[in-house]
Write a protein that holds these residues in place. Structure first.
Motif, PDB file in Angstrom:
ATOM      1  N   PRO A 437       0.810  -1.225   0.000  1.00  0.00           N
ATOM      2  CA  PRO A 437       0.000   0.000   0.000  1.00  0.00           C
ATOM      3  C   PRO A 437       0.844   1.277   0.000  1.00  0.00           C
ATOM      4  O   PRO A 437       0.353   2.338  -0.405  1.00  0.00           O
ATOM      5  N   ASP A 438       2.110   1.163   0.438  1.00  0.00           N
ATOM      6  CA  ASP A 438       2.958   2.351   0.539  1.00  0.00           C
ATOM      7  C   ASP A 438       3.998   2.457  -0.566  1.00  0.00           C
ATOM      8  O   ASP A 438       4.510   3.552  -0.829  1.00  0.00           O
ATOM      9  N   LEU A 439       4.357   1.348  -1.207  1.00  0.00           N
ATOM     10  CA  LEU A 439       5.412   1.345  -2.221  1.00  0.00           C
ATOM     11  C   LEU A 439       4.807   1.086  -3.597  1.00  0.00           C
ATOM     12  O   LEU A 439       4.142   0.071  -3.815  1.00  0.00           O
ATOM     13  N   THR A 440       5.059   2.028  -4.529  1.00  0.00           N
ATOM     14  CA  THR A 440       4.541   1.917  -5.885  1.00  0.00           C
ATOM     15  C   THR A 440       5.685   2.012  -6.877  1.00  0.00           C
ATOM     16  O   THR A 440       6.511   2.933  -6.802  1.00  0.00           O
ATOM     17  N   LEU A 441       5.743   1.070  -7.786  1.00  0.00           N
ATOM     18  CA  LEU A 441       6.673   1.123  -8.905  1.00  0.00           C
ATOM     19  C   LEU A 441       5.906   1.550 -10.149  1.00  0.00           C
ATOM     20  O   LEU A 441       4.797   1.077 -10.392  1.00  0.00           O
ATOM     21  N   SER A 442       6.485   2.448 -10.922  1.00  0.00           N
ATOM     22  CA  SER A 442       5.793   2.951 -12.109  1.00  0.00           C
ATOM     23  C   SER A 442       6.720   2.918 -13.309  1.00  0.00           C
ATOM     24  O   SER A 442       7.947   2.973 -13.185  1.00  0.00           O
ATOM     25  N   ALA A 443       6.115   2.843 -14.469  1.00  0.00           N
ATOM     26  CA  ALA A 443       6.870   2.842 -15.718  1.00  0.00           C
ATOM     27  C   ALA A 443       6.030   3.485 -16.805  1.00  0.00           C
ATOM     28  O   ALA A 443       4.804   3.339 -16.839  1.00  0.00           O
ATOM     29  N   GLY A 444       6.690   4.219 -17.683  1.00  0.00           N
ATOM     30  CA  GLY A 444       6.039   4.790 -18.850  1.00  0.00           C
ATOM     31  C   GLY A 444       6.926   4.604 -20.064  1.00  0.00           C
ATOM     32  O   GLY A 444       8.150   4.776 -19.977  1.00  0.00           O
ATOM     33  N   LEU A 445       6.337   4.234 -21.199  1.00  0.00           N
ATOM     34  CA  LEU A 445       7.066   4.013 -22.447  1.00  0.00           C
ATOM     35  C   LEU A 445       6.343   4.741 -23.562  1.00  0.00           C
ATOM     36  O   LEU A 445       5.112   4.803 -23.588  1.00  0.00           O
ATOM     37  N   ARG A 446       7.098   5.277 -24.487  1.00  0.00           N
ATOM     38  CA  ARG A 446       6.497   5.964 -25.637  1.00  0.00           C
ATOM     39  C   ARG A 446       7.382   5.765 -26.861  1.00  0.00           C
ATOM     40  O   ARG A 446       8.602   5.987 -26.797  1.00  0.00           O
ATOM     41  N   GLN A 447       6.751   5.376 -27.945  1.00  0.00           N
ATOM     42  CA  GLN A 447       7.440   5.263 -29.231  1.00  0.00           C
ATOM     43  C   GLN A 447       6.773   6.208 -30.221  1.00  0.00           C
ATOM     44  O   GLN A 447       5.557   6.146 -30.439  1.00  0.00           O
ATOM     45  N   ASP A 448       7.571   7.106 -30.802  1.00  0.00           N
ATOM     46  CA  ASP A 448       7.077   8.049 -31.800  1.00  0.00           C
ATOM     47  C   ASP A 448       7.583   7.664 -33.180  1.00  0.00           C
ATOM     48  O   ASP A 448       8.701   7.127 -33.327  1.00  0.00           O
ATOM     49  N   TRP A 449       6.775   7.976 -34.183  1.00  0.00           N
ATOM     50  CA  TRP A 449       7.182   7.868 -35.578  1.00  0.00           C
ATOM     51  C   TRP A 449       6.844   9.204 -36.234  1.00  0.00           C
ATOM     52  O   TRP A 449       5.689   9.628 -36.264  1.00  0.00           O
ATOM     53  N   ILE A 450       7.853   9.885 -36.744  1.00  0.00           N
ATOM     54  CA  ILE A 450       7.682  11.226 -37.308  1.00  0.00           C
ATOM     55  C   ILE A 450       8.156  11.205 -38.754  1.00  0.00           C
ATOM     56  O   ILE A 450       9.271  10.752 -39.055  1.00  0.00           O
ATOM     57  N   ASP A 451       7.308  11.697 -39.650  1.00  0.00           N
ATOM     58  CA  ASP A 451       7.645  11.762 -41.071  1.00  0.00           C
ATOM     59  C   ASP A 451       7.512  13.215 -41.527  1.00  0.00           C
ATOM     60  O   ASP A 451       6.455  13.829 -41.372  1.00  0.00           O
ATOM     61  N   LEU A 452       8.596  13.746 -42.086  1.00  0.00           N
ATOM     62  CA  LEU A 452       8.636  15.141 -42.519  1.00  0.00           C
ATOM     63  C   LEU A 452       8.890  15.206 -44.018  1.00  0.00           C
ATOM     64  O   LEU A 452       9.865  14.633 -44.523  1.00  0.00           O
ATOM     65  N   ASP A 453       7.998  15.909 -44.733  1.00  0.00           N
ATOM     66  CA  ASP A 453       8.195  16.217 -46.148  1.00  0.00           C
ATOM     67  C   ASP A 453       8.392  17.714 -46.288  1.00  0.00           C
ATOM     68  O   ASP A 453       7.496  18.499 -45.937  1.00  0.00           O
ATOM     69  N   HIS A 454       9.543  18.098 -46.805  1.00  0.00           N
ATOM     70  CA  HIS A 454       9.906  19.511 -46.951  1.00  0.00           C
ATOM     71  C   HIS A 454       9.962  19.830 -48.441  1.00  0.00           C
ATOM     72  O   HIS A 454      10.666  19.159 -49.200  1.00  0.00           O
ATOM     73  N   THR A 455       9.222  20.856 -48.848  1.00  0.00           N
ATOM     74  CA  THR A 455       9.168  21.237 -50.256  1.00  0.00           C
ATOM     75  C   THR A 455       9.604  22.677 -50.420  1.00  0.00           C
ATOM     76  O   THR A 455       9.003  23.587 -49.831  1.00  0.00           O
ATOM     77  N   ALA A 456      10.652  22.883 -51.208  1.00  0.00           N
ATOM     78  CA  ALA A 456      11.142  24.243 -51.456  1.00  0.00           C
ATOM     79  C   ALA A 456      10.253  24.929 -52.483  1.00  0.00           C
ATOM     80  O   ALA A 456       9.890  24.340 -53.501  1.00  0.00           O
ATOM     81  N   THR A 457       9.891  26.162 -52.215  1.00  0.00           N
ATOM     82  CA  THR A 457       9.122  26.947 -53.179  1.00  0.00           C
ATOM     83  C   THR A 457       9.968  28.061 -53.784  1.00  0.00           C
ATOM     84  O   THR A 457       9.526  28.756 -54.686  1.00  0.00           O
ATOM     85  N   LEU A 458      11.180  28.243 -53.249  1.00  0.00           N
ATOM     86  CA  LEU A 458      12.176  29.136 -53.827  1.00  0.00           C
ATOM     87  C   LEU A 458      13.468  28.335 -53.973  1.00  0.00           C
ATOM     88  O   LEU A 458      13.810  27.538 -53.087  1.00  0.00           O
ATOM     89  N   PRO A 459      14.227  28.551 -55.025  1.00  0.00           N
ATOM     90  CA  PRO A 459      15.428  27.727 -55.248  1.00  0.00           C
ATOM     91  C   PRO A 459      16.668  28.224 -54.513  1.00  0.00           C
ATOM     92  O   PRO A 459      17.721  27.607 -54.627  1.00  0.00           O
ATOM     93  N   TYR A 460      16.529  29.284 -53.714  1.00  0.00           N
ATOM     94  CA  TYR A 460      17.727  29.964 -53.242  1.00  0.00           C
ATOM     95  C   TYR A 460      18.388  29.307 -52.034  1.00  0.00           C
ATOM     96  O   TYR A 460      19.601  29.233 -51.938  1.00  0.00           O
ATOM     97  N   ARG A 461      17.559  28.821 -51.077  1.00  0.00           N
ATOM     98  CA  ARG A 461      18.159  28.397 -49.815  1.00  0.00           C
ATOM     99  C   ARG A 461      17.792  26.984 -49.394  1.00  0.00           C
ATOM    100  O   ARG A 461      18.400  26.443 -48.488  1.00  0.00           O
ATOM    101  N   THR A 462      16.792  26.373 -49.983  1.00  0.00           N
ATOM    102  CA  THR A 462      16.355  25.057 -49.534  1.00  0.00           C
ATOM    103  C   THR A 462      16.175  24.121 -50.713  1.00  0.00           C
ATOM    104  O   THR A 462      16.039  24.547 -51.866  1.00  0.00           O
ATOM    105  N   THR A 463      16.168  22.835 -50.420  1.00  0.00           N
ATOM    106  CA  THR A 463      15.883  21.814 -51.423  1.00  0.00           C
ATOM    107  C   THR A 463      14.837  20.873 -50.856  1.00  0.00           C
ATOM    108  O   THR A 463      14.636  20.787 -49.649  1.00  0.00           O
TER     109      THR A 463
END
Length: 710
Positions: A437-463
């Motif tokens: 009643p007095d001792l608690t063990l805890s755990a948390g887990l998280r898995q992320d999946w991130i997908d980034l699509d970057h599109t240049a609209t000017l040719p000067y600084r990005t691709t």
């Protein structure tokens, strides 16, 4: 919208009329009954600024109290915010343990905590839902009106909220609708032309529904020349509860914020020139406007007494616009200032997402076990516009009083530089197992999946490019209750931060992975007998790897491999030593440094130096005297010295600012409150904008306000 635009007067008029009607209603009620003194006392005397017995939705999703959670969590309620005379969320949060406000024009609202800074390391959320950071900027929420409390979690919170939260997170919890009618109002005015109006209330609708609406408007002339600012906000929440086990909420919010167009003053030989305290070197038609719209639908279903399902679907829309000249230096000609970096930037950011959480309580091997499992997905469509893609930048020189500020100028037109689409998915689980009643063990887990699509609209600084990230986070903890009022806890956690904001990552950073951080923390939390107060002590050690540095063998190349760390101790207390007296105090002492960092084409080592805008000593104190009919308070905020560059060659001096307020409870419905900010008119640097350019903190300001509550 130009810099000289004014707030909507129809909006302000509506607020004034509502408050006038509210006052008439109060007078009618006062004629019918008087409040016994004991009831006023019970309502007005606040007992704690830590709230260890309050349940937290920020430190855990298991319905644990702050006392039971194996982390440093602080719950700041709206009544304490009011008691201290704070208006903005950042004012309120900067009085919590170890948090300092480092907001500026480029970041919106930003904090420093546990040695880490900005919106890529210290996260912000509303009701547990984050707007993903773009270009290091978060601008909503900022005004405290309409919120019930602010929960602050210190240290890595990635296991609950994802990346960019190694330093901690601020979670703003809004007021909920109720079928019991209530109405609140606020009218405030003061020096520097400051004003604030607010009205909010809740009421039943039909047999099973309730609605809550909160609206506010604020503005002023600012503490520097031509420092006008204003904002208005509407928050709505419609709740349907067809049964005791099912609840639906539909939320719409709109905010239009125009902060002060100010980026500080230039230094002279690394020092602040006091005669420049009130100067503002921006152009006359500068713009800083943030428009936010939010829609949310939330379902809460108590499937049984031990099982609950929560689903939140949302749509956020943020439009931001900056225009001005940002950097200044004392000119070669006496009494002149040279200006450069004429910048115009626009953000168009939309986020659509859904979060589902299933939580329950069950017995496992005859022991109580609390658990939750969830999945969330968010899509962010971002468009970025600027005028500096070719590096052409005009300059100008003005007299030192900026008597003729001029207008914004640019060589290149403001165009869309790039767009991005970011899809982030996450699966997370959390469990708290009661060994005894007095001792608690805890755990948390998280898995992320991130997908980034970057599109240049000017040719000067990005691709164009595509990039994936898959960070994994965890927290392992233990809590031991010596008594119902005392807990000892420890935890080990891992989180991640981006090297630059994921949503707006430029092509030159596309090959870098996320940084990783680990924290070890132990602490003790205690509630004094007879409700005489609370205190907490925490010690931690955080290290973050893979920050950007220069390649030791080829300093012209930027690589990952740097490291920074922070270790410290935090203490907070809220005590009631004598009848009618209350004392709030917190202190954070830390040692933050770069363990491995090289800069410049020569690869100069910055190892052992302190990161920018990180104070290693922070303290807050408040003393209140509370009577049934009146109360008074005196507060102090101390922020230690900081540096404006990684070389630690330019220093922001430490400072202490004092605030005071007094309140008169005219009756049970009306309070008249007066406050003075920066009581001694201290001249200090609040934050750096550049190595040799500091933003000066607010000068002395007095305000008086009427608060109405029915």
């Amino acid at each position: 919208m130009s810099r000289r635009a004014k707030p909507s007067y129809s909006y302000l008029s509506a607020l004034f009329l509502s408050l006038a009607a509210l006052t008439e209603f109060q007078e009618a009620m006062a004629a019918e009954e008087e409040l016994p003194a004991v009831e006023v006392k019970g309502k007005q005397e606040q007992e704690s600024s830590i709230n260890l017995k309050a349940k937290t939705s920020t430190g855990s999703r298991l319905g644990l109290t702050n006392l039971e959670t194996p982390a440093s969590v602080e719950t700041l309620d709206a009544e304490t915010v009011k008691l201290r005379g704070d208006f903005s969320i950042r004012e309120a949060v900067s009085r919590t343990t170890g948090f300092t406000d480092i907001s500026n024009l480029g970041t919106g609202v930003a904090y420093s905590a546990r040695g880490f800074t900005g919106n890529n390391s210290v996260a912000q959320a509303e009701d547990g839902i984050r707007l993903l950071v773009a270009a290091t900027t978060i601008t909503y929420p900022s005004d405290s009106w309409g919120y019930d409390r602010f929960e602050v979690l210190r240290g890595p919170s990635s296991v609950l909220f994802g990346d960019a939260s190694v330093g901690g997170i601020v979670n703003s919890i809004r007021k909920a609708p109720s079928r019991e009618f209530s109405l609140q109002g606020l009218v405030s005015g003061g020096t520097q032309g400051a004003y604030r109006l607010g009205i909010g209330g809740t009421a039943p609708v039909g047999e099973v529904a309730a609605v809550r609406i909160d609206a506010s408007a604020s503005g002023g002339q600012g503490h520097v020349d031509d420092g006008r600012y204003y904002s208005h906000k509407l928050m709505t929440n419609f709740e349907i509860k067809p049964s005791d086990t099912l609840k639906l909420n539909f939320i719409y919010d709109h905010s239009d914020e125009n902060p002060m167009n100010y980026t500080g003053i230039p230094l002279k030989n690394g020092r602040i020139k006091s005669e420049l305290r009130d100067e503002n070197y921006n152009v006359d038609n500068a713009i800083q406007e943030f428009l936010d719209d939010r829609l949310k639908a939330k379902l809460e279903w108590d499937i049984s007494d031990s099982l609950k399902l929560t689903n939140t679907a949302y749509w956020f829309n943020s439009r931001r616009h900056w225009r001005g000249v940002e950097l200044y230096a004392l000119g070669a000609t006496p009494n002149t200032v040279d200006r450069n970096t004429y910048t115009e930037i626009q953000h168009k950011q939309r986020q659509l997402g859904d979060q589902t959480i299933l939580a329950g309580t069950s017995e496992l091997w005859n022991h109580e076990n609390k658990w939750s499992v969830g999945y969330e997905v968010a899509r962010v469509d971002f468009q970025y516009f600027d005028n500096f893609y070719l590096g052409n930048d005009p300059s100008s020189t003005v007299d030192i009083s900026n008597s003729n500020p001029g207008l914004f100028q640019t060589i290149d037109p403001t165009l869309k530089e790039f767009t991005s689409k970011t899809v982030q998915q996450a699966l997370f689980v959390e469990d708290a197992f009661h060994i005894t009643p007095d001792l608690t063990l805890s755990a948390g887990l998280r898995q992320d999946w991130i997908d980034l699509d970057h599109t240049a609209t000017l040719p000067y600084r990005t691709t164009d490019y595509n990039k994936q990230f898959s960070p994994f986070s965890f927290r392992l903890g233990a809590t031991y209750l010596f008594s119902p009022n005392t807990s000892l806890y420890g935890q080990w956690s891992q989180g991640s931060d981006p090297v630059s904001t994921i949503v707006s990552t430029r092509s030159n950073n596309r090959n870098f992975k996320l940084t990783s951080a680990e924290q070890a923390e132990i602490g003790i939390k205690h509630v004094l007998e007879n409700r005489k107060g609370e205190f907490t002590v925490a010690m931690y050690d955080i290290s973050k790897d893979d920050i950007l540095t220069r390649d030791p063998s080829n300093p012209t190349q930027t690589v990952q491999g740097g490291k920074q760390s922070s270790r410290g101790i935090e203490f907070s207390a809220s005590l009631l030593p004598l009848d009618h007296w209350r004392t709030d105090f917190n202190l954070a002492i830390l040692d933050a440094q770069y363990d491995e960092l090289r800069e410049g084409s020569a690869g100069i080592s910055r190892a052992g130096n302190t990161p920018v805008d990180v104070p290693e000593r922070v303290a807050n104190a408040w003393v209140f005297y509370q009577q049934p009919l009146w109360q008074a308070g005196l507060g102090a905020r101390f922020v230690g010295e900081r540096y404006s560059n990684n070389a630690n060659t330019t220093k922001l001096p430490g400072y202490t600012v004092y605030d005071a307020n007094v309140a008169w409870h005219i009756n049970k419905n009306v309070t008249l409150r007066g406050s003075i900010r920066n009581l001694t008119n201290k001249l200090y640097a609040a934050v750096s904008y550049d190595t040799e350019q500091f933003l000066i903190g607010e000068s002395r300001r007095a305000e008086i306000r009427g608060e109405f509550n029915f």
